[in-house]
Design a protein around this motif. Structure first.
Motif, PDB file in Angstrom:
ATOM      1  N   UNK A   9       0.051 -14.043  -4.579  1.00  0.00           N
ATOM      2  CA  UNK A   9      -1.478 -14.235  -4.399  1.00  0.00           C
ATOM      3  C   UNK A   9      -1.807 -14.791  -3.244  1.00  0.00           C
ATOM      4  N   UNK A  10      -1.110 -15.576  -2.605  1.00  0.00           N
ATOM      5  CA  UNK A  10      -1.650 -16.146  -1.255  1.00  0.00           C
ATOM      6  C   UNK A  10      -1.593 -14.822  -0.226  1.00  0.00           C
ATOM      7  N   UNK A  11      -0.696 -14.103  -0.277  1.00  0.00           N
ATOM      8  CA  UNK A  11      -0.630 -13.033   0.826  1.00  0.00           C
ATOM      9  C   UNK A  11      -1.698 -12.166   0.652  1.00  0.00           C
ATOM     10  N   UNK A  12      -2.203 -11.882  -0.971  1.00  0.00           N
ATOM     11  CA  UNK A  12      -2.963 -10.974  -1.122  1.00  0.00           C
ATOM     12  C   UNK A  12      -4.546 -11.622  -0.689  1.00  0.00           C
ATOM     13  N   UNK A  13      -4.621 -12.702  -0.823  1.00  0.00           N
ATOM     14  CA  UNK A  13      -5.901 -13.572  -0.656  1.00  0.00           C
ATOM     15  C   UNK A  13      -6.355 -13.534   0.725  1.00  0.00           C
ATOM     16  N   UNK A  14      -5.190 -13.683   1.676  1.00  0.00           N
ATOM     17  CA  UNK A  14      -5.531 -13.772   2.974  1.00  0.00           C
ATOM     18  C   UNK A  14      -5.641 -12.186   3.477  1.00  0.00           C
ATOM     19  N   UNK A  15      -5.005 -11.312   2.956  1.00  0.00           N
ATOM     20  CA  UNK A  15      -5.211  -9.943   3.102  1.00  0.00           C
ATOM     21  C   UNK A  15      -6.478  -9.583   2.981  1.00  0.00           C
ATOM     22  N   UNK A  16      -7.021  -9.785   1.984  1.00  0.00           N
ATOM     23  CA  UNK A  16      -8.385  -9.605   1.638  1.00  0.00           C
ATOM     24  C   UNK A  16      -9.555 -10.205   2.346  1.00  0.00           C
ATOM     25  N   UNK A  17      -9.160 -11.267   2.847  1.00  0.00           N
ATOM     26  CA  UNK A  17      -9.955 -12.057   3.817  1.00  0.00           C
ATOM     27  C   UNK A  17     -10.140 -11.390   5.093  1.00  0.00           C
ATOM     28  N   UNK A  18      -9.204 -10.857   5.365  1.00  0.00           N
ATOM     29  CA  UNK A  18      -9.297 -10.099   6.521  1.00  0.00           C
ATOM     30  C   UNK A  18      -9.866  -8.866   6.673  1.00  0.00           C
ATOM     31  N   UNK A  19      -9.920  -8.249   5.564  1.00  0.00           N
ATOM     32  CA  UNK A  19     -10.494  -7.075   5.165  1.00  0.00           C
ATOM     33  C   UNK A  19     -12.047  -7.182   5.220  1.00  0.00           C
ATOM     34  N   UNK A  20     -12.151  -8.233   4.800  1.00  0.00           N
ATOM     35  CA  UNK A  20     -13.799  -8.713   4.521  1.00  0.00           C
ATOM     36  C   UNK A  20     -14.281  -8.985   5.900  1.00  0.00           C
ATOM     37  N   UNK A  21     -13.396  -9.688   6.631  1.00  0.00           N
ATOM     38  CA  UNK A  21     -13.925 -10.191   8.141  1.00  0.00           C
ATOM     39  C   UNK A  21     -14.096  -8.616   8.867  1.00  0.00           C
TER      40      UNK A  21
END
Length: 182
Positions: A9-21
């Motif tokens: 979940x942490x990996x996914x949340x970070x990935x999602x945050x970078x896509x949003x950026x």
């Protein structure tokens, strides 16, 4: 929640945050634009620097999340380091990525290749249709994000070009829209 599920979940949340950026860094008016279309050196650096860097982080963490979901261990993915090509190849062995390829293909068709791209592909021994493949853009992004491959096919000493300036100012064009769609 189990420790391994928390890590995924942490990996996914970070990935999602970078896509949003990435979505925040690329205004709609710049969709479909090539790095070479920007007349200002600072605008080109912004595209190759913060945008490619965030896109590389997003891709790396998304792929690593999928690998963790496919049974890879933290040690397995740590050994792949930041090499997007290697991570993607490993993922292709474990997952069916047809939907990813189709989404990326559709985005690449909509955006179209930058001027002169088909000729540059031919010069590097690739078919022009390679522009529309997701793996091509992963390879191109990897050249700025991790290891830069020179015209001779060998890695150069200056890597991480999306983080640090390189003396030759070389980069590879990336269809950021295809990667974000994939």
């Amino acid at each position: 929640m189990s420790k391994s599920l928390e890590e995924i979940v942490d990996f996914f949340d970070y990935a999602d945050s970078y896509f949003k950026a990435c979505r925040m860094l690329v205004p709609m008016s710049n969709f479909g634009r090539s790095v070479k279309e920007f007349s200002s050196h600072k605008d080109r650096v912004f595209r190759v620097g913060p945008i490619y860097q965030n896109l590389g982080l997003a891709a790396e963490l998304t792929f690593k999340t999928a690998l963790l979901l496919s049974g890879s261990t933290q040690s397995d993915i740590r050994n792949l380091r930041h090499d997007l090509e290697k991570i993607y190849e490993q993922l292709c062995e474990k997952r069916d990525l047809d939907k990813v390829e189709k989404s990326a293909f559709q985005a690449a068709v909509l955006v179209g290749p930058p001027e002169g791209m088909f000729q540059r592909l031919k010069e590097h021994g690739q078919e022009p249709h390679a522009w529309f493949h997701f793996a091509t853009h992963i390879r191109s992004l990897n050249n700025s994000y991790s290891v830069f491959e020179g015209k001779n096919g060998l890695a150069t000493a200056e890597k991480f070009r999306s983080r640090y300036p390189a003396n030759d100012r070389a980069f590879r064009e990336v269809c950021i829209e295809a990667l974000m769609a994939g």
